[in-house]
Design a protein around this motif. Structure first.
Motif, PDB file in Angstrom:
ATOM      1  N   SER A  69       0.815  -1.208   0.000  1.00 43.11           N
ATOM      2  CA  SER A  69       0.000   0.000   0.000  1.00 43.11           C
ATOM      3  C   SER A  69       0.850   1.260   0.000  1.00 43.11           C
ATOM      4  CB  SER A  69      -0.930  -0.007   1.205  1.00 43.11           C
ATOM      5  OG  SER A  69      -0.182  -0.172   2.381  1.00 43.11           O
ATOM      6  N   ALA A  70       2.150   1.121   0.251  1.00 45.47           N
ATOM      7  CA  ALA A  70       3.007   2.304   0.197  1.00 45.47           C
ATOM      8  C   ALA A  70       3.716   2.429  -1.142  1.00 45.47           C
ATOM      9  CB  ALA A  70       4.026   2.271   1.336  1.00 45.47           C
ATOM     10  N   THR A  71       3.446   1.502  -2.089  1.00 42.20           N
ATOM     11  CA  THR A  71       4.087   1.610  -3.396  1.00 42.20           C
ATOM     12  C   THR A  71       3.211   2.411  -4.350  1.00 42.20           C
ATOM     13  OG1 THR A  71       2.996  -0.340  -4.282  1.00 42.20           O
ATOM     14  CG2 THR A  71       5.076  -0.709  -3.132  1.00 42.20           C
ATOM     15  N   GLY A  72       3.789   2.808  -5.461  1.00 40.34           N
ATOM     16  CA  GLY A  72       3.056   3.615  -6.436  1.00 40.34           C
ATOM     17  C   GLY A  72       1.917   2.859  -7.104  1.00 40.34           C
ATOM     18  N   ASP A  73       2.061   1.539  -7.202  1.00 37.66           N
ATOM     19  CA  ASP A  73       1.076   0.717  -7.881  1.00 37.66           C
ATOM     20  C   ASP A  73      -0.283   0.751  -7.184  1.00 37.66           C
ATOM     21  OD1 ASP A  73       0.660  -1.119 -10.026  1.00 37.66           O
ATOM     22  OD2 ASP A  73       0.604  -2.765  -8.593  1.00 37.66           O
ATOM     23  N   ALA A  74      -0.311   1.158  -5.903  1.00 36.22           N
ATOM     24  CA  ALA A  74      -1.514   1.013  -5.091  1.00 36.22           C
ATOM     25  C   ALA A  74      -2.465   2.198  -5.175  1.00 36.22           C
ATOM     26  CB  ALA A  74      -1.132   0.766  -3.638  1.00 36.22           C
ATOM     27  N   GLY A  75      -2.065   3.271  -5.850  1.00 37.55           N
ATOM     28  CA  GLY A  75      -2.932   4.447  -5.905  1.00 37.55           C
ATOM     29  C   GLY A  75      -2.652   5.392  -4.749  1.00 37.55           C
ATOM     30  N   PRO A  76      -3.421   6.507  -4.669  1.00 39.34           N
ATOM     31  CA  PRO A  76      -3.150   7.499  -3.631  1.00 39.34           C
ATOM     32  C   PRO A  76      -3.492   7.002  -2.229  1.00 39.34           C
ATOM     33  CG  PRO A  76      -5.043   8.150  -4.931  1.00 39.34           C
ATOM     34  CD  PRO A  76      -4.542   6.888  -5.526  1.00 39.34           C
ATOM     35  N   THR A  77      -2.453   6.564  -1.535  1.00 37.39           N
ATOM     36  CA  THR A  77      -2.621   6.052  -0.175  1.00 37.39           C
ATOM     37  C   THR A  77      -3.314   7.064   0.728  1.00 37.39           C
ATOM     38  OG1 THR A  77      -0.539   4.950  -0.551  1.00 37.39           O
ATOM     39  CG2 THR A  77      -1.339   4.955   1.698  1.00 37.39           C
ATOM     40  N   ALA A  78      -3.002   8.355   0.497  1.00 37.46           N
ATOM     41  CA  ALA A  78      -3.540   9.398   1.384  1.00 37.46           C
ATOM     42  C   ALA A  78      -5.060   9.325   1.430  1.00 37.46           C
ATOM     43  CB  ALA A  78      -3.092  10.765   0.910  1.00 37.46           C
TER      44      ALA A  78
ATOM     45  N   THR B 138      -3.834  15.716   0.911  1.00 37.10           N
ATOM     46  CA  THR B 138      -3.744  14.932  -0.322  1.00 37.10           C
ATOM     47  C   THR B 138      -3.263  15.801  -1.473  1.00 37.10           C
ATOM     48  OG1 THR B 138      -5.654  13.742   0.523  1.00 37.10           O
ATOM     49  CG2 THR B 138      -4.985  13.255  -1.712  1.00 37.10           C
ATOM     50  N   ALA B 139      -3.793  17.007  -1.559  1.00 38.15           N
ATOM     51  CA  ALA B 139      -3.368  17.900  -2.639  1.00 38.15           C
ATOM     52  C   ALA B 139      -1.874  18.148  -2.523  1.00 38.15           C
ATOM     53  CB  ALA B 139      -4.139  19.219  -2.563  1.00 38.15           C
ATOM     54  N   TYR B 140      -1.420  18.391  -1.315  1.00 35.98           N
ATOM     55  CA  TYR B 140      -0.012  18.735  -1.132  1.00 35.98           C
ATOM     56  C   TYR B 140       0.895  17.567  -1.470  1.00 35.98           C
ATOM     57  CZ  TYR B 140       3.996  21.072   0.932  1.00 35.98           C
ATOM     58  OH  TYR B 140       5.200  21.685   1.113  1.00 35.98           O
ATOM     59  N   PHE B 141       0.573  16.392  -0.948  1.00 36.09           N
ATOM     60  CA  PHE B 141       1.502  15.274  -1.071  1.00 36.09           C
ATOM     61  C   PHE B 141       1.217  14.357  -2.253  1.00 36.09           C
ATOM     62  CE2 PHE B 141       2.285  16.361   3.360  1.00 36.09           C
ATOM     63  CZ  PHE B 141       3.668  16.284   3.405  1.00 36.09           C
ATOM     64  N   ALA B 142      -0.051  14.118  -2.555  1.00 33.11           N
ATOM     65  CA  ALA B 142      -0.341  13.104  -3.568  1.00 33.11           C
ATOM     66  C   ALA B 142      -0.663  13.699  -4.934  1.00 33.11           C
ATOM     67  CB  ALA B 142      -1.500  12.219  -3.104  1.00 33.11           C
ATOM     68  N   TRP B 143      -1.189  14.922  -4.974  1.00 33.14           N
ATOM     69  CA  TRP B 143      -1.575  15.476  -6.267  1.00 33.14           C
ATOM     70  C   TRP B 143      -0.584  16.513  -6.774  1.00 33.14           C
ATOM     71  CZ3 TRP B 143      -7.207  16.329  -4.237  1.00 33.14           C
ATOM     72  CH2 TRP B 143      -7.882  15.104  -4.261  1.00 33.14           C
ATOM     73  N   ASN B 144       0.489  16.731  -6.025  1.00 29.70           N
ATOM     74  CA  ASN B 144       1.488  17.722  -6.422  1.00 29.70           C
ATOM     75  C   ASN B 144       0.900  19.097  -6.646  1.00 29.70           C
ATOM     76  OD1 ASN B 144       3.961  16.477  -6.302  1.00 29.70           O
ATOM     77  ND2 ASN B 144       3.454  15.256  -8.115  1.00 29.70           N
ATOM     78  N   ALA B 145      -0.063  19.476  -5.835  1.00 30.54           N
ATOM     79  CA  ALA B 145      -0.631  20.819  -5.937  1.00 30.54           C
ATOM     80  C   ALA B 145      -0.381  21.517  -4.604  1.00 30.54           C
ATOM     81  CB  ALA B 145      -2.113  20.746  -6.263  1.00 30.54           C
ATOM     82  N   GLN B 146       0.896  21.879  -4.397  1.00 32.98           N
ATOM     83  CA  GLN B 146       1.282  22.395  -3.090  1.00 32.98           C
ATOM     84  C   GLN B 146       0.511  23.654  -2.715  1.00 32.98           C
ATOM     85  OE1 GLN B 146       3.310  20.850  -5.003  1.00 32.98           O
ATOM     86  NE2 GLN B 146       4.495  19.463  -3.720  1.00 32.98           N
ATOM     87  N   MET B 147       0.368  24.536  -3.690  1.00 32.19           N
ATOM     88  CA  MET B 147      -0.292  25.812  -3.403  1.00 32.19           C
ATOM     89  C   MET B 147      -1.743  25.554  -2.954  1.00 32.19           C
ATOM     90  SD  MET B 147       0.845  28.646  -3.169  1.00 32.19           S
ATOM     91  CE  MET B 147      -0.199  29.757  -2.260  1.00 32.19           C
ATOM     92  N   ALA B 148      -2.434  24.760  -3.761  1.00 29.42           N
ATOM     93  CA  ALA B 148      -3.824  24.443  -3.412  1.00 29.42           C
ATOM     94  C   ALA B 148      -3.892  23.797  -2.041  1.00 29.42           C
ATOM     95  CB  ALA B 148      -4.416  23.510  -4.460  1.00 29.42           C
ATOM     96  N   GLY B 149      -2.927  22.946  -1.756  1.00 32.70           N
ATOM     97  CA  GLY B 149      -2.912  22.279  -0.467  1.00 32.70           C
ATOM     98  C   GLY B 149      -2.831  23.275   0.673  1.00 32.70           C
ATOM     99  N   LEU B 150      -1.918  24.251   0.520  1.00 33.30           N
ATOM    100  CA  LEU B 150      -1.764  25.235   1.594  1.00 33.30           C
ATOM    101  C   LEU B 150      -3.028  26.056   1.768  1.00 33.30           C
ATOM    102  CD1 LEU B 150       1.913  26.370   0.995  1.00 33.30           C
ATOM    103  CD2 LEU B 150       0.998  24.881   2.774  1.00 33.30           C
ATOM    104  N   VAL B 151      -3.611  26.479   0.639  1.00 31.84           N
ATOM    105  CA  VAL B 151      -4.824  27.292   0.735  1.00 31.84           C
ATOM    106  C   VAL B 151      -5.937  26.510   1.425  1.00 31.84           C
ATOM    107  CG1 VAL B 151      -6.638  28.402  -0.595  1.00 31.84           C
ATOM    108  CG2 VAL B 151      -4.246  28.675  -1.277  1.00 31.84           C
ATOM    109  N   LEU B 152      -6.143  25.268   0.948  1.00 29.95           N
ATOM    110  CA  LEU B 152      -7.194  24.450   1.555  1.00 29.95           C
ATOM    111  C   LEU B 152      -6.947  24.241   3.043  1.00 29.95           C
ATOM    112  CD1 LEU B 152      -7.747  21.664  -1.113  1.00 29.95           C
ATOM    113  CD2 LEU B 152      -9.411  23.335  -0.321  1.00 29.95           C
TER     114      LEU B 152
END
Ligand code: HEA
Ligand code: HEA
Ligand code: CUA
Ligand SMILES: [Cu+2]
Lengths: 238, 538, 257
Positions: free
Chosen positions: B146-155, C30-44
């Motif tokens: 679940s921490a690998t890229g294959d698993a989708g957005p873990t967050a 999620t925006a900050y870390f997973a979607w690479n939208a740091q700015m949006a993440g901070l605003v949200l």
């Protein structure tokens, strides 16, 4: 079912399943048949049977009985399973040892000599759309000989399910787990990965080829592993 | 029996503004229920696609990645929305204050917050529908995968659990306080409805268990995004830590899911057998016995994970012991049927069906608990068959029974009887076809979470039977849904259609906005919810 | 609000606003870390924080203007603490599992600068603050003396603040030595445990600040002491938990390696 195949620990496993199934069917019958009879017999009938029995709101004797008897049955089942479990987990002294690595997605099987040195390696690779294994990708073991498998993983958790022997154990990175099996009838059998490991999970399999002892010895000495290793290198460089 | 209450409008005739900002337990209950029912339909549709894909070997309809997403969504949504939120958030909220004679729950605003937090989690689930956000780690989310890229957005996975967790903990605090502090005078421990006992038992599990799940996934989040080492064996962590902490909650959760269902059965059976619940006292002990035992058994999900042998054996014993209190409940229900005057109305059909299916589900839990057998069937479709018998059958039939039973109290109308019965037989037949043969193919060795499998002839045939069952089951659910909507315009319900002595039936149908009025209801000194005297009114 | 005359207040806007706040926080992360939208993440994240603060204030205000107090808060906070203990339990499980299975490597993970002296000082500070909050509770509940209760709560606040300052400086010191969250499982366990604990200290301090305001404005009195009780119970919990955290992170972490 491979009942005609005499394999261990599968033989004990099938016995245990039969014991459970018998107990379960009996309990189901003892419970469901009276239940259905009551539903048919004590039906609401206008003018005749409009309210139920109000006297009995419990019966201590009955309630004690259906607490104690199931307790005894389940303790018996658990203890029986414990004795089988000990057999499943204790490899016979004369077992040969292999070491299997899981990876995304396939198995690497190392054959070890008495000193634990690797003498041969087989790679069983992932086929995204079929279940065919090339000859040199098959994990070969001798018939009638117990095999102890040490298991671990190179990336995520996988598992090693030896279908004819009805035994599974997970392959966990950072740990070495083990299981053992013995298959007496030569032939080809399935090995599956049963722990979810991503896109290739359902095609992470290997063919287990069981051959007579002499054939196995010859195979182990033979050079078919050179081929496998070359294939592994090209795959890994991809 | 009680003084006339001031003519109040039914609770649901409120403006949209009042619905959104409401802190009333009945409206919150309905909002919980409607949300989870919609999610049930979607997750069920996912289940049918999964079923269709397995009909034949090879990939027919979906790619393996998409299959993994569907299965993750199916499992997680079914477990967290349908099998928890529908009866605890939905029925628990609606019924708890009514059954104990209270005006509302202890912290009404916190209750509303619970719902909105749950709703937030629902929105996050909808976000995963967007391509690129598919979570593909299964509901169990084991690391390292679940921490690998294959698993989708873990967050997203982690936060869905966080929001649900906040909602559950707040809800548990609320319900437990309500029960301890707000019972009407005359309601004590030994004359509380079984549903309330089960609900409070389930919420005790939630209170102690949910933080453990939250801890497990938080460590996963930190590992993936901040580089900690909890599950990283290279630096001293251990992937099995996750499994231990995860199952410490996720096993007890199955009793969170099933206890309120036992409560439903215990309410419905006496009503339609027209006689008191058999063995009330031992039923109460059984509930609390299950709650206590449920925290001692989690390793049974890790019998093949590489934990030490002694741990497996100990937990094999503790697990199998749960059969005893559970059996006590089953036998007491049989005792209730004995000597009754049984009426097979829709709620009763669903309840009886649920009990007999639970029996199969429970008995197929036994081989899993016998560690020697589990080594051969762990992570096979047998396990999947086992838990569909308890979840997709006992729990689902139980919730549907509860819907048809309390429908008059919630809507003021009777549930359509004919469609109700039809849906029962379709669902019952379809589900048995599907899940029985799922267990058979699992016994033959078919691993779970396999969109594709080798073309072994028996396996193919068994999968085809399952798919037929799935279609029948789907049609049954469709019929039920139609009946539920049609019923809103159906026959008007009296205040107490089932002639039940239980408190919630002493107020109008639909329940008035202020429940029992300004004062707590008068409870006779010898009140007991299962004193069935008069024949029913229908 | 809508039906003031009737029995109960039936609507409130604050839970919905708090709900939106709790929904936006994960979205921000999620925006900050997973979607690479740091700015949006901070605003949200900012919006989420503002909504949460507003709703907390509004909610509390509504609570204290709504008339009689039923005294349920006590049961509620007790139940809540029970579930908090389990959250700590998960981290303890992780720490102990690593400590026992990696006993051999452990010694190489222990940093130079870690010492029990600091743990001792921090413990003494918390003990003192547990005493002062108890004095505050007595002053309110038994003597009905709001001023005195305020003073004791304030002293507690100062002590708690001191704890945080010392602890953070200790972290900075260790971190610079190379003992980071990412370094190894001791680092992970150490910062996770002490960090989770400090976050609870901060929540406790906020609650104390709030209690002081309630005492000053006369919203909390001898007859409505639930909030004081809750604040004090929570603080005792934070204090007891510290013994376990320090015992694990410092003592078990450094001794006998
Ligand atoms: C509502 C949900 C629910 C319920 C009630 C149960 C009930 C039980 N479950 Fe099940 N289980 C699940 C949901 C549930 N389970 C899920 C979702 C999974 C899979 C999770 C995943 O991996 O995704 C699972 C997996 C699972 C496993 C792990 C298998 C594996 O992964 O290898 C095991 C192992 O022990 C198990 C055992 C049991 C047992 C012993 C019971 C017992 O409580 C049953 C007790 C009841 C009875 C036995 C019947 C009535 C009793 C009598 C009539 C008395 C007489 C009986 C005897 C003397 C035997 N279950
Ligand atoms: C409460 C829990 C619950 C419920 C109710 C269900 C219900 C169903 N499940 Fe469930 N299932 C799980 C919990 C549940 N499941 C879990 C936890 C897993 C494991 C996940 C994992 O491995 O991680 C699982 C896994 C799982 C698998 C295993 C896949 C695999 O391992 O590879 C399958 C396969 O058949 C399946 C099928 C179904 C079906 C067909 C239903 C049906 O009962 C659904 C019925 C509902 C509908 C059909 C929808 C409503 C109808 C309509 C919208 C009308 C339209 C339809 C028609 C006209 C036909 N499920
Ligand atoms: Cu490897 Cu599944
Ligand atoms: Cu379990």
């Amino acid at each position: 079912m491979e009942q005609q195949v005499f394999a261990l620990p599968a033989a004990w496993w099938f016995d245990a399943v039969k014991v459970w199934l018998t107990v379960a069917v009996v309990i189901y019958a003892v419970t469901a048949i009276p239940g259905i009879l009551f539903i048919m017999k004590y039906r609401y009938k206008p003018g005749e049977r409009e309210i139920g029995d109000h006297e009995r709101e419990g019966h201590w004797g009955l309630e004690a009985a259906w607490t104690i008897i199931p307790t005894i049955i389940v303790l018996f089942l658990a203890t029986y399973s414990f004795t089988v479990f000990k057999l499943q987990r204790t490899p016979p002294k004369d077992a040969m040892t292999i070491k299997v690595y899981g990876f995304m997605w396939g198995f690497q099987t190392d054959y070890l000599d008495e000193n634990g040195k690797v003498i041969k390696t087989v790679y069983s690779f992932y086929k995204p759309d079929n279940y065919n294994a090339a000859e040199n990708e098959k994990i070969v073991v001798p018939a009638g000989k117990p095999v102890k498998a040490l298991l671990t993983s190179k990336d995520v958790i996988h598992s090693f399910y030896v279908m004819p022997a009805r035994i599974t154990e997970d392959m966990v990175p950072g740990r070495i787990t083990h299981l053992w099996f013995q298959i007496n009838k030569p032939g080809e059998y399935w090995i599956f990965c049963r722990e979810f490991c991503g896109t290739g999970h359902s095609h992470m399999f290997a063919k287990l080829k069981v051959v007579p002892q002499e054939e196995f010895t010859a195979w182990l000495r033979g050079d078919s592993n050179g081929l496998a290793r070359k294939k592994a290198e090209t795959k890994e460089s991809l | 029996m009680r003084e006339a209450i001031p003519a109040e409008k039914p609770y649901f005739l409120a403006s949209l503004r009042e619905w959104i900002f409401t802190t009333d337990h009945k409206k919150i209950g309905i909002m919980y229920f409607v949300t989870s029912y919609i999610f049930f339909l979607v997750a069920g549709l996912f289940g049918l696609v999964i079923r269709a894909e397995q009909t034949q070997p090879g990939f027919q309809f979906v790619s393996p990645e998409f299959y993994n997403y569907l299965l993750t969504g199916h499992g997680a949504v079914m477990l967290l929305w349908w099998a928890i939120a529908a009866h605890i958030g939905g029925f628990g909220n609606f019924l708890l204050p009514l059954m104990i004679g209270a005006r509302d729950v202890a912290f009404p605003r916190l209750n509303a917050f619970s719902f909105w937090s749950f709703f937030g989690a629902s929105l996050l689930v909808l976000l995963t529908l967007i391509p690129g956000n598919h979570i593909k780690m299964m509901w169990t989310g084991y690391p390292p995968y679940s921490a690998t890229g294959d698993a989708g957005p873990t967050a997203l996975y982690v936060f869905i659990i966080h929001l649900i967790g906040i909602s559950s903990i707040a809800g548990a605090v609320n319900f437990i306080t309500t029960y301890i502090k707000m019972r009407a005078p005359g309601i004590g421990f030994w004359n509380t409805n079984m549903f309330v006992h089960c609900l409070i038992g389930a919420n005790v599990i939630q209170l102690i268990g949910v933080p453990s799940l939250a801890g497990a996934v938080t460590m996963l989040l930190l590992d993936k995004y901040l580089g900690t080492n909890f599950y990283n064996p290279a630096k001293g962590g251990d992937p099995l830590l996750y499994q231990n902490v995860f199952w410490f909650y996720s096993h007890p959760v199955v009793y969170v899911q099933v206890l309120p269902i036992f409560g439903f059965f215990s309410e419905i059976l006496p009503t339609f057998a027209r006689r008191p619940l058999f063995g009330y006292t031992s039923m109460v002990f059984a509930v609390w016995g299950i709650v206590f035992l449920s925290f001692e058994v989690w390793i049974h999900h890790m019998f093949v994970s590489g934990v030490p042998d002694w741990a497996r054996v100990i937990m094999s014993y503790t697990t199998i012991l749960i059969a005893v209190p559970t059996g006590v409940k089953i036998f007491n229900w049989l005792g209730t049927l004995h000597g009754g005057a049984i009426i097979l109305r829709t709620p009763m059909l669903y309840a009886l069906g649920g009990i007999f299916m639970f029996l199969i589900g429970g008995l197929t839990g036994i081989p899993n608990a016998m560690v020697a057998i589990d080594l051969g069937i762990s992570d096979s479709l047998f396990i999947v068959g086992h838990f569909h018998y308890v979840l997709a059958m006992a729990v689902t039939l139980g919730i549907l029974a509860a819907i048809t039973f309390w429908y008059p109290k919630a809507t003021g109308r009777m549930f359509p009887e004919g469609l109700g019965k039809l849906s029962f037989w379709l669902i019952f037949a379809g589900a048995n076809l599907l899940f029985f043969f799922q267990m058979v193919v699992g016994m033959l060795g078919n691993p779970r979470r396999y969109p594709d499998y080798p073309a072994i002839p028996e396996w193919i045939m068994l999968h085809q039977i399952q798919t037929v069952g799935g279609v029948i089951l789907g049609i049954g659910v469709l019929v039920f849904t139609i009946a539920m909507i049609k019923g809103l315009k159906g026959e008007k319900a009296p205040a107490n259609p089932w002639q039940s002595p239980s408190l919630e039936w002493r107020i109008d149908s639909p329940a008035p906005a202020n429940n029992f009025g300004d004062k707590p209801p008068k409870v006779e000194p010898d009140y007991h919810p299962y004193k069935y005297g008069a024949p029913p009114a229908f | 609000m809508a039906h003031e005359v009737a029995h109960h207040e039936e609507v409130s806007v604050w839970p919905v606003i708090a709900g939106i706040g709790t929904f936006l926080a994960p979205l921000a992360f999620t925006a900050y870390f997973a979607w690479n939208a740091q700015m949006a993440g901070l605003v949200l994240g900012g919006v989420s924080l503002v909504l949460l603060l507003i709703s907390a204030a509004g909610w509390a205000n509504e609570h204290f203007t709504a008339g009689k107090e039923e005294g349920f808060g006590w049961v509620g906070i007790f139940a809540f603490i029970l579930s908090e203990i389990v959250i700590f339990g998960t981290l303890f499980a992780g720490f102990w599992m690593a400590r026992t299975t990696h006993a051999n490597e452990w010694a190489s993970w222990v940093p130079e600068g870690i010492n029990l002296g600091m743990a001792g000082i921090l413990t003494l500070i918390l003990w003192a603050s547990s005493f002062t909050i108890w004095k505050a509770e007595v002053a309110l509940e038994e003597e009905g003396n709001n001023g005195k209760a305020m003073t004791w709560t304030f002293i507690t606040l100062i002590l708690g603040g001191l704890f945080v300052v010392l602890h953070v400086s200790e972290w900075i010191h260790l971190w610079n030595e190379g003992f980071t969250l990412m370094a190894n499982m001791y680092g992970t366990g150490f910062y996770a445990l002490t960090g989770l604990h400090t976050s609870h200290v901060l929540v406790g301090l906020l609650a104390q600040l709030y209690a002081i305001w309630l005492l000053a404005s006369g919203k909390m009195t001898k007859d409505k002491p639930t909030m004081m009780k809750a604040v004090s119970a929570y603080w005792h919990f934070v204090d007891v938990m510290w013994m376990l955290v320090a015992g694990t992170a410092y003592v078990v972490g450094t001794l006998g390696v």
